[in-house]
Scaffold this active site. Sequence first.
Site, PDB file in Angstrom:
ATOM      1  N   ALA A  74      -2.904   2.786  -6.466  1.00 38.57           N
ATOM      2  CA  ALA A  74      -1.612   3.197  -7.017  1.00 38.57           C
ATOM      3  C   ALA A  74      -1.093   2.164  -8.012  1.00 38.57           C
ATOM      4  O   ALA A  74      -0.522   2.518  -9.040  1.00 38.57           O
ATOM      5  CB  ALA A  74      -0.604   3.417  -5.894  1.00 38.57           C
ATOM      6  N   ASN A 154       8.896   3.106   0.311  1.00 35.45           N
ATOM      7  CA  ASN A 154       7.909   2.657   1.286  1.00 35.45           C
ATOM      8  C   ASN A 154       8.506   1.789   2.389  1.00 35.45           C
ATOM      9  O   ASN A 154       7.935   1.677   3.465  1.00 35.45           O
ATOM     10  CB  ASN A 154       6.772   1.908   0.577  1.00 35.45           C
ATOM     11  CG  ASN A 154       7.278   0.850  -0.372  1.00 35.45           C
ATOM     12  OD1 ASN A 154       8.070   1.122  -1.264  1.00 35.45           O
ATOM     13  ND2 ASN A 154       6.835  -0.381  -0.190  1.00 35.45           N
ATOM     14  N   SER A 203      -2.114   6.848  -3.617  1.00 37.89           N
ATOM     15  CA  SER A 203      -3.185   5.930  -3.263  1.00 37.89           C
ATOM     16  C   SER A 203      -4.004   6.467  -2.095  1.00 37.89           C
ATOM     17  O   SER A 203      -3.480   7.165  -1.232  1.00 37.89           O
ATOM     18  CB  SER A 203      -2.544   4.588  -2.876  1.00 37.89           C
ATOM     19  OG  SER A 203      -3.526   3.665  -2.501  1.00 37.89           O
ATOM     20  N   GLY A 204      -5.290   6.113  -2.037  1.00 36.81           N
ATOM     21  CA  GLY A 204      -6.161   6.569  -0.958  1.00 36.81           C
ATOM     22  C   GLY A 204      -5.869   5.922   0.388  1.00 36.81           C
ATOM     23  O   GLY A 204      -5.874   6.575   1.425  1.00 36.81           O
ATOM     24  N   HIS A 205      -5.585   4.613   0.366  1.00 38.28           N
ATOM     25  CA  HIS A 205      -5.539   3.891   1.653  1.00 38.28           C
ATOM     26  C   HIS A 205      -4.245   4.090   2.437  1.00 38.28           C
ATOM     27  O   HIS A 205      -4.117   3.581   3.547  1.00 38.28           O
ATOM     28  CB  HIS A 205      -5.859   2.406   1.457  1.00 38.28           C
ATOM     29  CG  HIS A 205      -4.769   1.579   0.843  1.00 38.28           C
ATOM     30  ND1 HIS A 205      -3.951   0.774   1.596  1.00 38.28           N
ATOM     31  CD2 HIS A 205      -4.374   1.413  -0.440  1.00 38.28           C
ATOM     32  CE1 HIS A 205      -3.102   0.139   0.788  1.00 38.28           C
ATOM     33  NE2 HIS A 205      -3.336   0.518  -0.448  1.00 38.28           N
ATOM     34  N   THR A 244     -17.442   2.629 -14.554  1.00 33.17           N
ATOM     35  CA  THR A 244     -18.241   3.505 -13.694  1.00 33.17           C
ATOM     36  C   THR A 244     -17.404   3.973 -12.515  1.00 33.17           C
ATOM     37  O   THR A 244     -16.752   3.161 -11.853  1.00 33.17           O
ATOM     38  CB  THR A 244     -19.486   2.751 -13.186  1.00 33.17           C
ATOM     39  OG1 THR A 244     -20.226   2.303 -14.323  1.00 33.17           O
ATOM     40  CG2 THR A 244     -20.355   3.633 -12.309  1.00 33.17           C
ATOM     41  N   CYS A 328       3.465  -6.071   0.013  1.00 32.42           N
ATOM     42  CA  CYS A 328       3.199  -6.565  -1.342  1.00 32.42           C
ATOM     43  C   CYS A 328       4.209  -7.610  -1.784  1.00 32.42           C
ATOM     44  O   CYS A 328       4.129  -8.126  -2.884  1.00 32.42           O
ATOM     45  CB  CYS A 328       3.192  -5.418  -2.334  1.00 32.42           C
ATOM     46  SG  CYS A 328       2.137  -4.092  -1.795  1.00 32.42           S
TER      47      CYS A 328
HETATM   48  C1  LIG Z   1       1.143   0.822  -1.311  1.00 37.51           C
HETATM   49  C2  LIG Z   1       2.052   1.241  -2.395  1.00 37.51           C
HETATM   50  C3  LIG Z   1       1.717   1.016  -3.732  1.00 37.51           C
HETATM   51  C4  LIG Z   1       0.465   0.270  -4.144  1.00 37.51           C
HETATM   52  O1  LIG Z   1      -0.671   0.996  -3.847  1.00 37.51           O
HETATM   53  P1  LIG Z   1      -2.130   0.324  -3.975  1.00 37.51           P
HETATM   54  O2  LIG Z   1      -3.066   1.492  -3.938  1.00 37.51           O
HETATM   55  O3  LIG Z   1      -2.264  -0.571  -2.793  1.00 37.51           O
HETATM   56  O4  LIG Z   1      -2.192  -0.397  -5.256  1.00 37.51           O
HETATM   57  C5  LIG Z   1       2.593   1.469  -4.699  1.00 37.51           C
HETATM   58  N1  LIG Z   1       3.715   2.133  -4.376  1.00 37.51           N
HETATM   59  C6  LIG Z   1       4.078   2.364  -3.102  1.00 37.51           C
HETATM   60  C7  LIG Z   1       5.329   3.111  -2.816  1.00 37.51           C
HETATM   61  C8  LIG Z   1       3.252   1.924  -2.065  1.00 37.51           C
HETATM   62  O5  LIG Z   1       3.628   2.161  -0.808  1.00 37.51           O
END
Ligand SMILES: *Cc1c(COP(=O)(O)O)cnc(C)c1O
Length: 382
Positions: A74, A154, A203-205, A244, A328
């Site tokens: 993200a 978040n 984001s995937g994770h 890639t 973060c």
């Molecule tokens: C986790 C998060 C991101 C960053 O995502 P990454 O894939 O870890 O870079 C950005 N915005 C929000 C609201 C998030 O919770």
Amino acid sequence: MFKGLVYLDNNSTTKVDKRVIDAMVPFMGTYYGNPSSKHKLGKYAQFSIEKAREQVACLINAPSKDEIIFTSGATEAINLAIKGIAEANKNRGNHIITVKTEHSAVLDTCNYLSHNGFSITYLNVDKSGLIDLKELKKSIKKETILVSIMYVNNETGVIQPINKIIQILKKNKEIFFMTDATAAIGKIPIDVQKENIDLLVFSGHKIYGPKGIGCLFINRKRKSIDMIPQIHGGGHENGIRSGTLNTPAIIGMGKACELLKKEQFSEIVKIHKLRDYMENELLKIGNTSINGGKKRVGNVTNICFNNVNNQSLIFALPNIAVSSGSACSDLAETSHVLNSMKLSNREIVSSIRISLGRFNDKRQISKAIREIKFQVKRLRKN
Ligand SMILES: *Cc1c(COP(=O)(O)O)cnc(C)c1O
């Protein structure tokens, strides 16, 4: 491993779903081809990536899979969208509107642009975490090219009134609307066509997929959106993001989206119930309050235990994984989100974020409630 640990930090990251892992593994060993190669192995990788792109598009009801750009996460997608639009549209204007409670990926990108000829308006939020639509209306100028407002916060789970924001922007067709939906996907059903969203990032994770993969949706069916690439090279992803393609991670993100498409409605209800049960129990401790108003998604509780230091509480709970805010941000820093919601410093350093997910059950939540209640009371006696 870490037996007995109750994981309640799903807004930092999630455990990868076993079904996602099973989908990914063949693309590390058996099907290792470069998706750009023209032989069998390459073509199979490419075919599988396009299937994953379709799964991602389907989850948000994107009009076509070709409007999904895969990135490393993200953070990169946010950088691409904001800088890419700013650079491509600087002849039209240099003004961007965002919100004080955005993720650092948005705030730091805007801060960078503010040192490079752009002017940024940071909207305030009220005590419940919501922006003031009148302030948004007043902030729009003829130089405004982009409005970036997160769908769900978040740290608090607060849901911004995205539909009303888009109603306001409708009159100014040249202003692009982008939303960081990383904390919203899977917690609230999103339909980019119905909602008329121009750009959306996730984001995937955070959705039981792998780390290092994310995407940017660009609604080119709706309007023409110029964007300057931020990573140059072989011209992958329609020339917008070279490099890639990360086949296993893309397959994983696709699978994670497919699972959510099928399961999100029942999953949202299940998690919401557990969260409310936990919240009601924790509020019984007394001298305790929830940060954020009523408009919140059902997986997060940001809660203030007055007269308890959040770091001491987290330290006292080695088997309950919670956090004091965004993963973060610097630990030494107090939450800019809670600060913008006009909480006092005392309240901020007494607040923790508890974020639930797919793999939590009633037994785990009951254990967390018991331990948190015990430790809050113990720490207050000290
Ligand atoms: C986790 C998060 C991101 C960053 O995502 P990454 O894939 O870890 O870079 C950005 N915005 C929000 C609201 C998030 O919770």
